[in-house]
Design a protein around this motif. Structure first.
Motif, PDB file in Angstrom:
ATOM      1  N   ASP A 100      70.920  39.071 -72.356  1.00 21.84           N
ATOM      2  CA  ASP A 100      70.327  39.106 -73.694  1.00 21.84           C
ATOM      3  C   ASP A 100      68.858  38.678 -73.724  1.00 21.84           C
ATOM      4  O   ASP A 100      68.269  38.531 -74.782  1.00 21.84           O
ATOM      5  N   ASP A 101      68.246  38.501 -72.567  1.00 17.63           N
ATOM      6  CA  ASP A 101      66.861  38.040 -72.478  1.00 17.63           C
ATOM      7  C   ASP A 101      65.916  39.241 -72.554  1.00 17.63           C
ATOM      8  O   ASP A 101      65.916  40.089 -71.670  1.00 17.63           O
ATOM      9  N   ARG A 102      65.121  39.305 -73.599  1.00 13.88           N
ATOM     10  CA  ARG A 102      64.210  40.431 -73.801  1.00 13.88           C
ATOM     11  C   ARG A 102      62.738  40.017 -73.706  1.00 13.88           C
ATOM     12  O   ARG A 102      61.851  40.732 -74.135  1.00 13.88           O
ATOM     13  N   ARG A 103      62.486  38.849 -73.119  1.00 16.02           N
ATOM     14  CA  ARG A 103      61.099  38.417 -72.952  1.00 16.02           C
ATOM     15  C   ARG A 103      60.414  39.297 -71.910  1.00 16.02           C
ATOM     16  O   ARG A 103      61.070  39.873 -71.051  1.00 16.02           O
ATOM     17  N   PRO A 104      59.092  39.387 -71.953  1.00 16.13           N
ATOM     18  CA  PRO A 104      58.364  40.167 -70.939  1.00 16.13           C
ATOM     19  C   PRO A 104      58.639  39.643 -69.532  1.00 16.13           C
ATOM     20  O   PRO A 104      58.813  38.442 -69.322  1.00 16.13           O
ATOM     21  N   ALA A 105      58.654  40.574 -68.577  1.00 12.14           N
ATOM     22  CA  ALA A 105      58.917  40.212 -67.178  1.00 12.14           C
ATOM     23  C   ALA A 105      57.948  39.145 -66.687  1.00 12.14           C
ATOM     24  O   ALA A 105      58.332  38.246 -65.939  1.00 12.14           O
ATOM     25  N   ARG A 106      56.695  39.228 -67.118  1.00  5.28           N
ATOM     26  CA  ARG A 106      55.711  38.247 -66.626  1.00  5.28           C
ATOM     27  C   ARG A 106      56.062  36.837 -67.074  1.00  5.28           C
ATOM     28  O   ARG A 106      55.763  35.868 -66.384  1.00  5.28           O
ATOM     29  N   ARG A 107      56.717  36.680 -68.213  1.00  2.00           N
ATOM     30  CA  ARG A 107      57.120  35.342 -68.661  1.00  2.00           C
ATOM     31  C   ARG A 107      58.353  34.867 -67.907  1.00  2.00           C
ATOM     32  O   ARG A 107      58.411  33.729 -67.451  1.00  2.00           O
ATOM     33  N   THR A 108      59.366  35.734 -67.807  1.00  2.00           N
ATOM     34  CA  THR A 108      60.607  35.307 -67.159  1.00  2.00           C
ATOM     35  C   THR A 108      60.382  35.031 -65.677  1.00  2.00           C
ATOM     36  O   THR A 108      60.891  34.044 -65.140  1.00  2.00           O
ATOM     37  N   LYS A 109      59.609  35.881 -65.019  1.00  2.00           N
ATOM     38  CA  LYS A 109      59.394  35.698 -63.587  1.00  2.00           C
ATOM     39  C   LYS A 109      58.549  34.468 -63.284  1.00  2.00           C
ATOM     40  O   LYS A 109      58.837  33.716 -62.354  1.00  2.00           O
ATOM     41  N   LEU A 110      57.504  34.241 -64.079  1.00  2.00           N
ATOM     42  CA  LEU A 110      56.652  33.071 -63.849  1.00  2.00           C
ATOM     43  C   LEU A 110      57.437  31.775 -64.067  1.00  2.00           C
ATOM     44  O   LEU A 110      57.261  30.802 -63.332  1.00  2.00           O
ATOM     45  N   GLU A 111      58.322  31.784 -65.037  1.00  3.70           N
ATOM     46  CA  GLU A 111      59.167  30.620 -65.293  1.00  3.70           C
ATOM     47  C   GLU A 111      60.014  30.296 -64.052  1.00  3.70           C
ATOM     48  O   GLU A 111      60.106  29.138 -63.635  1.00  3.70           O
ATOM     49  N   ILE A 112      60.613  31.305 -63.460  1.00  2.00           N
ATOM     50  CA  ILE A 112      61.440  31.093 -62.268  1.00  2.00           C
ATOM     51  C   ILE A 112      60.580  30.683 -61.081  1.00  2.00           C
ATOM     52  O   ILE A 112      60.940  29.775 -60.319  1.00  2.00           O
ATOM     53  N   LEU A 113      59.425  31.312 -60.900  1.00  2.00           N
ATOM     54  CA  LEU A 113      58.522  30.937 -59.801  1.00  2.00           C
ATOM     55  C   LEU A 113      58.122  29.470 -59.894  1.00  2.00           C
ATOM     56  O   LEU A 113      58.138  28.753 -58.880  1.00  2.00           O
ATOM     57  N   ARG A 114      57.785  29.029 -61.083  1.00  6.57           N
ATOM     58  CA  ARG A 114      57.386  27.618 -61.255  1.00  6.57           C
ATOM     59  C   ARG A 114      58.541  26.680 -60.933  1.00  6.57           C
ATOM     60  O   ARG A 114      58.336  25.626 -60.323  1.00  6.57           O
ATOM     61  N   ARG A 115      59.744  27.060 -61.346  1.00  7.21           N
ATOM     62  CA  ARG A 115      60.910  26.233 -61.059  1.00  7.21           C
ATOM     63  C   ARG A 115      61.143  26.158 -59.539  1.00  7.21           C
ATOM     64  O   ARG A 115      61.368  25.082 -58.996  1.00  7.21           O
ATOM     65  N   LEU A 116      61.056  27.286 -58.863  1.00  5.37           N
ATOM     66  CA  LEU A 116      61.237  27.312 -57.409  1.00  5.37           C
ATOM     67  C   LEU A 116      60.161  26.488 -56.702  1.00  5.37           C
ATOM     68  O   LEU A 116      60.437  25.783 -55.737  1.00  5.37           O
ATOM     69  N   ALA A 117      58.930  26.586 -57.196  1.00  4.35           N
ATOM     70  CA  ALA A 117      57.803  25.880 -56.577  1.00  4.35           C
ATOM     71  C   ALA A 117      57.919  24.365 -56.723  1.00  4.35           C
ATOM     72  O   ALA A 117      57.254  23.627 -56.000  1.00  4.35           O
ATOM     73  N   GLY A 118      58.770  23.915 -57.626  1.00  5.99           N
ATOM     74  CA  GLY A 118      58.968  22.479 -57.795  1.00  5.99           C
ATOM     75  C   GLY A 118      59.638  21.827 -56.599  1.00  5.99           C
ATOM     76  O   GLY A 118      59.496  20.626 -56.376  1.00  5.99           O
ATOM     77  N   THR A 119      60.358  22.615 -55.814  1.00  8.61           N
ATOM     78  CA  THR A 119      61.071  22.042 -54.672  1.00  8.61           C
ATOM     79  C   THR A 119      60.772  22.731 -53.348  1.00  8.61           C
ATOM     80  O   THR A 119      61.147  22.224 -52.295  1.00  8.61           O
ATOM     81  N   ARG A 120      60.112  23.889 -53.397  1.00  6.32           N
ATOM     82  CA  ARG A 120      59.847  24.645 -52.169  1.00  6.32           C
ATOM     83  C   ARG A 120      58.462  25.268 -52.221  1.00  6.32           C
ATOM     84  O   ARG A 120      57.971  25.631 -53.286  1.00  6.32           O
ATOM     85  N   GLU A 121      57.881  25.452 -51.053  1.00  6.36           N
ATOM     86  CA  GLU A 121      56.628  26.203 -50.969  1.00  6.36           C
ATOM     87  C   GLU A 121      56.957  27.683 -51.166  1.00  6.36           C
ATOM     88  O   GLU A 121      57.889  28.208 -50.568  1.00  6.36           O
ATOM     89  N   ILE A 122      56.181  28.336 -52.005  1.00  3.54           N
ATOM     90  CA  ILE A 122      56.308  29.784 -52.149  1.00  3.54           C
ATOM     91  C   ILE A 122      55.147  30.397 -51.377  1.00  3.54           C
ATOM     92  O   ILE A 122      53.990  30.269 -51.767  1.00  3.54           O
ATOM     93  N   ARG A 123      55.465  31.052 -50.279  1.00  2.79           N
ATOM     94  CA  ARG A 123      54.438  31.638 -49.428  1.00  2.79           C
ATOM     95  C   ARG A 123      53.822  32.867 -50.093  1.00  2.79           C
ATOM     96  O   ARG A 123      52.618  33.069 -50.029  1.00  2.79           O
ATOM     97  N   VAL A 124      54.678  33.693 -50.736  1.00  5.17           N
ATOM     98  CA  VAL A 124      54.167  34.928 -51.323  1.00  5.17           C
ATOM     99  C   VAL A 124      55.140  35.447 -52.374  1.00  5.17           C
ATOM    100  O   VAL A 124      56.345  35.244 -52.273  1.00  5.17           O
ATOM    101  N   LEU A 125      54.568  36.104 -53.374  1.00  8.45           N
ATOM    102  CA  LEU A 125      55.322  36.910 -54.337  1.00  8.45           C
ATOM    103  C   LEU A 125      54.885  38.342 -54.103  1.00  8.45           C
ATOM    104  O   LEU A 125      53.690  38.638 -54.062  1.00  8.45           O
ATOM    105  N   VAL A 126      55.852  39.259 -53.972  1.00  8.78           N
ATOM    106  CA  VAL A 126      55.559  40.683 -53.822  1.00  8.78           C
ATOM    107  C   VAL A 126      56.156  41.386 -55.029  1.00  8.78           C
ATOM    108  O   VAL A 126      57.372  41.349 -55.240  1.00  8.78           O
ATOM    109  N   ASP A 127      55.291  42.025 -55.846  1.00  2.12           N
ATOM    110  CA  ASP A 127      55.738  42.645 -57.095  1.00  2.12           C
ATOM    111  C   ASP A 127      54.823  43.819 -57.415  1.00  2.12           C
ATOM    112  O   ASP A 127      53.658  43.822 -57.030  1.00  2.12           O
ATOM    113  N   ASP A 128      55.361  44.796 -58.139  1.00  2.00           N
ATOM    114  CA  ASP A 128      54.567  45.972 -58.522  1.00  2.00           C
ATOM    115  C   ASP A 128      53.954  45.842 -59.910  1.00  2.00           C
ATOM    116  O   ASP A 128      53.055  46.597 -60.253  1.00  2.00           O
ATOM    117  N   ASP A 129      54.421  44.914 -60.714  1.00  2.00           N
ATOM    118  CA  ASP A 129      53.962  44.781 -62.093  1.00  2.00           C
ATOM    119  C   ASP A 129      52.637  44.013 -62.123  1.00  2.00           C
ATOM    120  O   ASP A 129      52.586  42.819 -61.794  1.00  2.00           O
TER     121      ASP A 129
END
Length: 163
Positions: free
Chosen positions: A98-127
């Motif tokens: 039921d989540d209709r928020r823009p992909a850039r909002r939902t994905k950035l939210e998850i990236l920030r959460r992941l970055a809280g405990t792990r290094e994110i070396r790279v994001l690969v995306d077409d958007d």
């Protein structure tokens, strides 16, 4: 804050990054958009060689994570598709049904959460909007420009929060 005992993460989008969605764009071209048809056709997406090669290369040094705007109801088909391509197992983050928020909002939210405990070396995306926001937030981004861009999919990602 980050857990230095664990490998860095390489985060990959699916649609038009690893999976070629061109054959199912027709479901989005006429109104009303046929979302059920669009997602039902996803198991038949051909793999995109450039994206697949980058996942396999990244898996040598990183833990692979998949981050998609696909709704949760597509999880089984998505996991089956990833396995059929011989891709590394990894956590798959999907949009709530039921989540209709823009992909850039939902994905950035998850990236920030992941970055809280792990290094994110790279994001690969077409958007482009996802990529721009992720770069502004300090993430290293590889723009997946190897698939044909679809105006319908861009609208879906940004305005309708569908993928």
């Amino acid at each position: 804050m980050t857990d230095s005992n664990k490998r860095a993460l390489a985060v990959f989008d699916l649609d038009n990054t690893l999976a070629d969605t061109a054959h199912r764009q027709r479901f989005l071209e006429a109104g009303p958009r046929d979302w059920e048809g669009f997602f039902a056709a996803a198991p038949h997406d051909p793999p995109i060689a450039e994206g697949i090669a980058l996942v396999l290369e990244s898996a040598r040094e990183c833990e692979v994570v998949y981050l998609t705007g696909r709704p949760e109801r597509c999880r089984r088909d998505t996991l089956d598709w990833l396995a059929a391509q011989g891709l590394p197992e990894g956590r798959v983050y999907m949009r709530r049904n039921d989540d209709r928020r823009p992909a850039r909002r939902t994905k950035l939210e998850i990236l920030r959460r992941l970055a809280g405990t792990r290094e994110i070396r790279v994001l690969v995306d077409d958007d482009e909007l996802v990529c721009e926001d992720a770069e502004r937030a300090g993430f290293t981004v590889v723009r997946a420009r190897w698939a044909a861009q679809s105006a319908e999919l861009k609208v879906a990602q940004e305005r309708e929060g569908r993928t």
